[in-house]
Scaffold this active site. Sequence first.
Site, PDB file in Angstrom:
ATOM      1  N   ASN A 209       0.858  -1.198   0.000  1.00 32.51           N
ATOM      2  CA  ASN A 209       0.000   0.000   0.000  1.00 32.51           C
ATOM      3  C   ASN A 209       0.885   1.236   0.000  1.00 32.51           C
ATOM      4  O   ASN A 209       2.108   1.134   0.019  1.00 32.51           O
ATOM      5  CB  ASN A 209      -0.963  -0.038   1.191  1.00 32.51           C
ATOM      6  CG  ASN A 209      -0.218  -0.072   2.496  1.00 32.51           C
ATOM      7  OD1 ASN A 209       0.530   0.835   2.817  1.00 32.51           O
ATOM      8  ND2 ASN A 209      -0.389  -1.166   3.245  1.00 32.51           N
ATOM      9  N   LYS A 287       9.074 -17.361  -9.894  1.00 30.08           N
ATOM     10  CA  LYS A 287       8.301 -16.261 -10.468  1.00 30.08           C
ATOM     11  C   LYS A 287       7.161 -16.829 -11.310  1.00 30.08           C
ATOM     12  O   LYS A 287       7.381 -17.695 -12.156  1.00 30.08           O
ATOM     13  CB  LYS A 287       9.231 -15.398 -11.335  1.00 30.08           C
ATOM     14  CG  LYS A 287       8.539 -14.167 -11.868  1.00 30.08           C
ATOM     15  CD  LYS A 287       9.468 -13.350 -12.746  1.00 30.08           C
ATOM     16  CE  LYS A 287       8.670 -12.264 -13.438  1.00 30.08           C
ATOM     17  NZ  LYS A 287       9.385 -11.676 -14.547  1.00 30.08           N
ATOM     18  N   ILE A 307      -2.744  -6.894  14.362  1.00 29.47           N
ATOM     19  CA  ILE A 307      -1.718  -6.701  15.399  1.00 29.47           C
ATOM     20  C   ILE A 307      -2.266  -5.836  16.537  1.00 29.47           C
ATOM     21  O   ILE A 307      -2.116  -6.157  17.717  1.00 29.47           O
ATOM     22  CB  ILE A 307      -0.455  -6.060  14.772  1.00 29.47           C
ATOM     23  CG1 ILE A 307       0.079  -7.001  13.693  1.00 29.47           C
ATOM     24  CG2 ILE A 307       0.606  -5.766  15.817  1.00 29.47           C
ATOM     25  CD1 ILE A 307       0.952  -6.348  12.655  1.00 29.47           C
TER      26      ILE A 307
HETATM   27  O1  C5P Z   1      -8.604  -2.320  10.442  1.00 23.62           O
HETATM   28  P1  C5P Z   1      -7.810  -1.141  10.017  1.00 23.62           P
HETATM   29  O2  C5P Z   1      -6.681  -1.503   9.103  1.00 23.62           O
HETATM   30  O3  C5P Z   1      -8.586   0.008   9.493  1.00 23.62           O
HETATM   31  O4  C5P Z   1      -7.199  -0.612  11.398  1.00 23.62           O
HETATM   32  C1  C5P Z   1      -6.208   0.346  11.468  1.00 23.62           C
HETATM   33  C2  C5P Z   1      -5.433   0.215  12.739  1.00 23.62           C
HETATM   34  O5  C5P Z   1      -5.200  -1.154  13.045  1.00 23.62           O
HETATM   35  C3  C5P Z   1      -4.047   0.819  12.631  1.00 23.62           C
HETATM   36  O6  C5P Z   1      -3.669   1.243  13.916  1.00 23.62           O
HETATM   37  C4  C5P Z   1      -3.197  -0.346  12.165  1.00 23.62           C
HETATM   38  O7  C5P Z   1      -1.826  -0.169  12.498  1.00 23.62           O
HETATM   39  C5  C5P Z   1      -3.823  -1.492  12.914  1.00 23.62           C
HETATM   40  N1  C5P Z   1      -3.774  -2.776  12.211  1.00 23.62           N
HETATM   41  C6  C5P Z   1      -2.982  -3.784  12.700  1.00 23.62           C
HETATM   42  N2  C5P Z   1      -2.974  -5.014  12.087  1.00 23.62           N
HETATM   43  C7  C5P Z   1      -3.741  -5.227  11.000  1.00 23.62           C
HETATM   44  C8  C5P Z   1      -4.555  -4.212  10.496  1.00 23.62           C
HETATM   45  C9  C5P Z   1      -4.543  -2.992  11.117  1.00 23.62           C
HETATM   46  O8  C5P Z   1      -2.284  -3.573  13.689  1.00 23.62           O
HETATM   47  N3  C5P Z   1      -3.719  -6.412  10.414  1.00 23.62           N
END
Ligand code: C5P
Length: 406
Positions: A209, A287, A307
């Site tokens: 991203n 690949k 996380i």
């Molecule tokens: O669910 P979303 O991606 O919108 O949530 C954003 C928040 O969750 C951010 O703080 C991002 O660092 C955390 N996040 C995470 N692990 C993920 C997805 C998002 O820690 N797999």
Amino acid sequence: MLPGKRILLIISGGIAAYKSLDLIRHLREHGAFVRCIVTESATQFVTPLSVSALSGDKVYRDLFSLTDEAEMGHIQLSRDADLVVVAPATANILAKMAQGVGDDLATTTLLATDKDIMVAPAMNVRMWEHPATQNNISILKSREVIFIGPTEGKMACGEFGEGRMAEPAGISDAIDDYFHAYAPLAGRHAIVTSGPTHEAIDPVRYIANRSSGKQGHAIASALAARGARTTLVTGPTHEPNPAGVKIVRIESAQDMLNAVLASLPADMAICAAAVADWRPEKIDDRKMKKRDHTTAASLNILENPDILRTLADSADRRPHLVVGFAAETNDIIENAVTKRDYKGCDWIIANDVSSGTNTFGSDENKVHFITENVIEDWPLLAKTGVADRLVDRITEHFKTFARAAE
Ligand code: C5P
């Protein structure tokens, strides 16, 4: 302010070295951990055994001692402290510091440290007034070395004048003031996640991203500047490493989760990373070929671990303060409030990433600060400004928490 603070005390060789024993006692009585390095000449005035008995720790003295370097190298010694104090600081050690000489464990550690340095000079009045010493002091002050004393009075050599080491209680108070003013988060461990994650498809392709890591890196930098021991777990970015921060580089969300869990315990976790929500079910070890339509045209994807949610939910290992980010394109506040609940985090920083806002990669950010009780709209700020404001809030939070715990 001293409970849990880690002070590296360097004792250099002056008659005032005996007062350092009292300083160690003062600092420990106020809850600090004191680790000591003695120079060779300091051992003429105080024995390593007394220093060790009072500090309750091994005393470090030899740069070339294999055990010292294997157990705790000079880099580690200086990094493990919240503040480095040189007391007494002789004219000789001040001169070495000013010139960047590193010819023993004490001076090498002073060169290697990324922490603030406080010195309590002690020497004969003529040595203190000598232009060479005064010149070295100006150099050190220009590098923001903090001076405590010396005071005026009768000297061990019988002369009278400026050059006496400040009294241990005064040095201890100055250390206390330092932590109030400059390092209110010293003794706290912060984990920050930053950047994007890369989810491999095959050895050359990945899902990613547009996150630049600017916001997360700025937060890590601001936390370290307030004295927090900071671990930055970051996906691939072009951002420079923030000073005084432990960097753990990872690629995928799963790696990020593992690195974050391995970095616990922590007092706070700030999850600013833009973690990929999904990953390919299987990573091809070769690949993938364009011709091979059946595999290239469709990818089976799996959801990545969350996380932030895992941390907020990790019962006994939960950091005291867990902060998430919510990048939203519409109904920003409503979505962020729901997200705070769902993720189980304490605070959430919501920002508008709809097309046209250019948040990803830009140096500025317009955010809303959301807790259980407040929703604040912050003005458009540099990402470093958002980081400073957030760390102000974090500092306030831990001050209140510490008062409540007293
Ligand atoms: O669910 P979303 O991606 O919108 O949530 C954003 C928040 O969750 C951010 O703080 C991002 O660092 C955390 N996040 C995470 N692990 C993920 C997805 C998002 O820690 N797999």
